[in-house]
Design an enzyme around this catalytic site. Structure first.
Site, PDB file in Angstrom:
ATOM      1  N   VAL A 242       0.876  -1.169   0.000  1.00  0.00           N
ATOM      2  CA  VAL A 242       0.000   0.000   0.000  1.00  0.00           C
ATOM      3  C   VAL A 242       0.915   1.221   0.000  1.00  0.00           C
ATOM      4  CG1 VAL A 242      -1.741   1.277   1.281  1.00  0.00           C
ATOM      5  CG2 VAL A 242      -1.802  -1.221   1.247  1.00  0.00           C
ATOM      6  N   HIS A 450      -4.719 -41.324  24.708  1.00  0.00           N
ATOM      7  CA  HIS A 450      -5.528 -41.561  23.510  1.00  0.00           C
ATOM      8  C   HIS A 450      -7.011 -41.433  23.858  1.00  0.00           C
ATOM      9  CE1 HIS A 450      -6.793 -43.319  19.732  1.00  0.00           C
ATOM     10  NE2 HIS A 450      -7.619 -44.094  20.419  1.00  0.00           N
TER      11      HIS A 450
HETATM   12  P1  NAD Z   1       3.842  -7.600  12.087  1.00  0.00           P
HETATM   13  O1  NAD Z   1       5.190  -7.009  12.000  1.00  0.00           O
HETATM   14  O2  NAD Z   1       3.687  -8.974  12.608  1.00  0.00           O
HETATM   15  O3  NAD Z   1       3.171  -7.596  10.635  1.00  0.00           O
HETATM   16  C1  NAD Z   1       3.069  -6.450   9.829  1.00  0.00           C
HETATM   17  C2  NAD Z   1       2.995  -6.859   8.370  1.00  0.00           C
HETATM   18  O4  NAD Z   1       2.697  -5.695   7.597  1.00  0.00           O
HETATM   19  C3  NAD Z   1       4.295  -7.447   7.840  1.00  0.00           C
HETATM   20  O5  NAD Z   1       4.041  -8.724   7.307  1.00  0.00           O
HETATM   21  C4  NAD Z   1       4.732  -6.420   6.796  1.00  0.00           C
HETATM   22  O6  NAD Z   1       5.388  -7.015   5.687  1.00  0.00           O
HETATM   23  C5  NAD Z   1       3.416  -5.771   6.380  1.00  0.00           C
HETATM   24  N1  NAD Z   1       3.519  -4.399   5.830  1.00  0.00           N
HETATM   25  C6  NAD Z   1       4.255  -3.373   6.308  1.00  0.00           C
HETATM   26  N2  NAD Z   1       4.080  -2.262   5.552  1.00  0.00           N
HETATM   27  C7  NAD Z   1       3.197  -2.585   4.564  1.00  0.00           C
HETATM   28  C8  NAD Z   1       2.602  -1.862   3.467  1.00  0.00           C
HETATM   29  N3  NAD Z   1       2.866  -0.596   3.229  1.00  0.00           N
HETATM   30  N4  NAD Z   1       1.744  -2.522   2.657  1.00  0.00           N
HETATM   31  C9  NAD Z   1       1.452  -3.823   2.890  1.00  0.00           C
HETATM   32  N5  NAD Z   1       1.976  -4.542   3.909  1.00  0.00           N
HETATM   33  C10 NAD Z   1       2.841  -3.947   4.743  1.00  0.00           C
HETATM   34  O7  NAD Z   1       2.976  -6.560  12.942  1.00  0.00           O
HETATM   35  P2  NAD Z   1       1.487  -6.589  13.502  1.00  0.00           P
HETATM   36  O8  NAD Z   1       0.690  -7.695  12.914  1.00  0.00           O
HETATM   37  O9  NAD Z   1       1.004  -5.200  13.388  1.00  0.00           O
HETATM   38  O10 NAD Z   1       1.718  -6.942  15.038  1.00  0.00           O
HETATM   39  C11 NAD Z   1       2.501  -6.120  15.886  1.00  0.00           C
HETATM   40  C12 NAD Z   1       3.067  -6.875  17.045  1.00  0.00           C
HETATM   41  O11 NAD Z   1       2.058  -7.320  17.930  1.00  0.00           O
HETATM   42  C13 NAD Z   1       3.829  -8.103  16.589  1.00  0.00           C
HETATM   43  O12 NAD Z   1       5.100  -8.054  17.191  1.00  0.00           O
HETATM   44  C14 NAD Z   1       3.043  -9.249  17.102  1.00  0.00           C
HETATM   45  O13 NAD Z   1       3.876 -10.310  17.529  1.00  0.00           O
HETATM   46  C15 NAD Z   1       2.256  -8.685  18.262  1.00  0.00           C
HETATM   47  N6  NAD Z   1       0.989  -9.413  18.323  1.00  0.00           N
HETATM   48  C16 NAD Z   1       1.001 -10.715  18.721  1.00  0.00           C
HETATM   49  C17 NAD Z   1      -0.170 -11.444  18.709  1.00  0.00           C
HETATM   50  C18 NAD Z   1      -0.131 -12.859  19.142  1.00  0.00           C
HETATM   51  O14 NAD Z   1       0.843 -13.282  19.739  1.00  0.00           O
HETATM   52  N7  NAD Z   1      -1.180 -13.648  18.885  1.00  0.00           N
HETATM   53  C19 NAD Z   1      -1.347 -10.874  18.289  1.00  0.00           C
HETATM   54  C20 NAD Z   1      -1.328  -9.561  17.858  1.00  0.00           C
HETATM   55  C21 NAD Z   1      -0.141  -8.849  17.902  1.00  0.00           C
END
Ligand code: NAD
Ligand code: FAD
Length: 471
Positions: A242, A450
């Protein structure tokens, strides 16, 4: 708080990192104050992160299952309706109960909880602007910075938490949007996309990389996950960035650029979720008053004992290095107090599990295939599909697999990657095995009850060290 009394430990931030450190320090008999400005304890995780998102994930899955997965089980249901206000209330009940529970735990452990925003006056004194008005100062022999993180904004597309939302807006929408675009196919993006798609929103996930799930997810598992999520109705645009957004019209418009070979195009939706990562939060902390610098990504710089360059000021959780995960913050919180009190502590960063709470869940610990290949570490792979597991078959819930990676010479476990029902619980077994340096034969020779899904874990270990029985 009284200005005159010096604490053994002052903690700035009452998120998972801060409140756990506070409880642990209280248990160690230290005089502790914990400063939190949000008004409730638990930080991002309890208030607007892990906990509310899991409530929505659990209940949207239940709703979706009642709608689409009952007839084949011989259950006929009548009129199924979603009451979004009550659906959100269930989430709020979970959050409220847990944040109050944490407040009780601080009290029980003798921690002074100061409601307000803390900032450094100097290396030992913290000014607190109290939420109820006025200010106070608190002095600490030791100080822990645990101020967490915030959503990374998308340049030029202001987050209003209504039409352009971060995860905070996405867990609190007041009506079900017809269409949603999720920028970023990481964990937040996929969890929130799942929630709203199950409730009826047409969701498109735009991801810059060629793989969903973020960098830690094994590529084979990420592909399998994408296939299953697509079957549930999510649309994906991978290798697509994006580049700009505009919310001046009735719909939010995005311009995207295909990174590899595709074409530039315009997309629009009722709601856009910005989920492109999180960044450390140190605003208003007065770090300039103590000459503390941040690294290029805004993280507080620490050594292996969580010490900043001012040795009695330490830092843990999302605001410093490492994965932004609640359980990582919690481990560090215990370790930092142990370092302060006893001079030693321990966190095994090679052994921190990750769980994505989609359906099915995806969970992993240790290294994935890409990482091992990049480091030229030889490995052996063993897999076992849930379609060959008796409990999964009984449950009519057979999507997914357990995959193990092991050293071909020593058979030592190197990584576990699971997609499947209950993967988030099952990964604890993998984490324990990895922590104890188990071989896959050790796991294969451990009796598993099991019929359980965990037998798939044992059989994947059998497949890695020798051969599975049921596949
Ligand atoms: P993330 O870094 O996991 O993912 C962000 C994604 O956005 C990446 O894959 C990246 O390539 C993409 N991206 C970046 N800029 C972009 C653009 N301009 N256009 C399209 N894609 C783009 O970050 P998140 O999902 O926002 O999560 C943040 C943090 O919160 C993470 O560290 C995550 O571990 C944590 N979190 C953990 C959980 C969990 O453990 N279940 C749940 C939610 C969040
Ligand atoms: P935070 O939880 O951000 O807490 C920091 C606290 O410090 C905040 O409450 C803030 O108000 C306070 N603060 C900041 N500055 C000051 C100041 N100057 N004075 C006083 N107080 C201050 N992780 C998982 O492991 N599992 C999950 O399922 C999961 N789901 C998530 C879902 C979402 C939608 C999001 C956004 C995150 C999720 N995370 C998950 C990540 C998890 O929430 C964080 O890793 C965790 O909250 C980090 O804890 P922390 O204490 O370091 O920071």
């Amino acid at each position: 708080a009284s200005a005159s009394e010096e604490k053994d430990l002052v903690i700035i931030g009452g998120g998972v990192a801060g409140y756990v450190a506070a409880i642990k320090a209280g248990q160690e008999g230290m005089k502790v104050a914990c400063i939190e400005k949000r008004g409730t304890l638990g930080g991002t995780c309890l208030n607007v992160g892990c906990i509310p998102s899991k409530s929505l994930l659990n209940n949207s899955h239940l709703y979706h299952q009642i709608l689409h997965d009952t007839k084949n089980r011989g259950i006929e249901v009548g009129d199924v309706k979603l009451n979004l206000a009550n659906f959100m209330k269930a989430k709020d009940t979970a959050v409220g109960g847990l944040t109050k529970g944490v407040e009780f735990l601080l009290k029980r452990n003798g921690v002074e909880y100061i409601k307000g925003a803390g900032s450094f006056i100097n290396e030992n004194d913290i000014k607190v602007e109290l939420n109820d008005g006025g200010e106070t100062t608190v002095r600490g022999k030791n100080i822990v910075i645990a101020t967490g993180s915030e959503a990374t904004p998308f340049p030029g597309l202001e987050i209003d938490e209504k039409r352009v939302v971060s995860s905070t807006g996405a867990i609190a929408l007041e009506k079900i949007p017809e269409t949603m675009i999720v920028i970023g196919g990481g964990i937040i993006g996929l969890e929130m996309a799942s929630v709203w798609s199950r409730l009826g929103t047409k969701v498109t996930v735009v991801e810059f990389l060629g793989q969903i799930g973020g960098p830690g997810m094994d590529a084979e598992i990420a592909k399998a996950t994408q296939k299953l999520l697509k079957k549930q109705g999510l649309d994906f645009k991978l290798n697509t960035k994006v580049v700009s957004g505009d919310k001046s019209g009735e719909k939010v418009k995005l311009e995207v650029d295909a990174a590899k070979g595709g074409k530039a195009e315009s997309l629009d939706a009722d709601v856009v979720l910005v989920a492109i990562g999180r960044r450390p939060y140190t605003q208003g902390l007065g770090l300039e008053n103590i000459g503390m610098e941040l690294d290029e990504r805004g993280r507080v710089i620490i050594d292996s004992e969580y010490r900043t360059k001012i040795p009695h000021i330490r830092c843990v959780g999302d605001v410093t290095f490492g994965p932004m995960l609640a359980h990582k913050a919690e481990e560090e919180a215990v370790a930092v107090v142990e370092y302060i009190k006893k001079g030693y502590g321990h966190v095994n960063y090679g052994c921190i599990p990750s769980v994505m709470y989609t359906y099915p869940e995806v969970a992993w610990v240790g290294q994935n295939e890409q990482e091992l290949k990049n480091q030229k570490i030889p490995y052996r792979v063993g897999t076992f599909p849930f379609s060959a597991n008796s409990r999964a078959k009984t449950n009519l819930d057979t999507d997914g697999m357990v995959k193990m990676l092991a050293d071909p010479e020593t058979d030592r476990l190197l990584g576990v990657h699971i997609i499947g029902p209950n993967a988030g619980e099952m990964i604890a077994e993998g984490t324990l095995a990895l922590e104890y340096g188990a071989s896959t034969e050790d796991i294969a020779r451990t009796c598993h009850a099991h019929p359980t899904l965990a037998e798939a874990f044992k059989e994947a270990a059998m497949a890695t060290s020798a051969q599975a029985i049921h596949f």
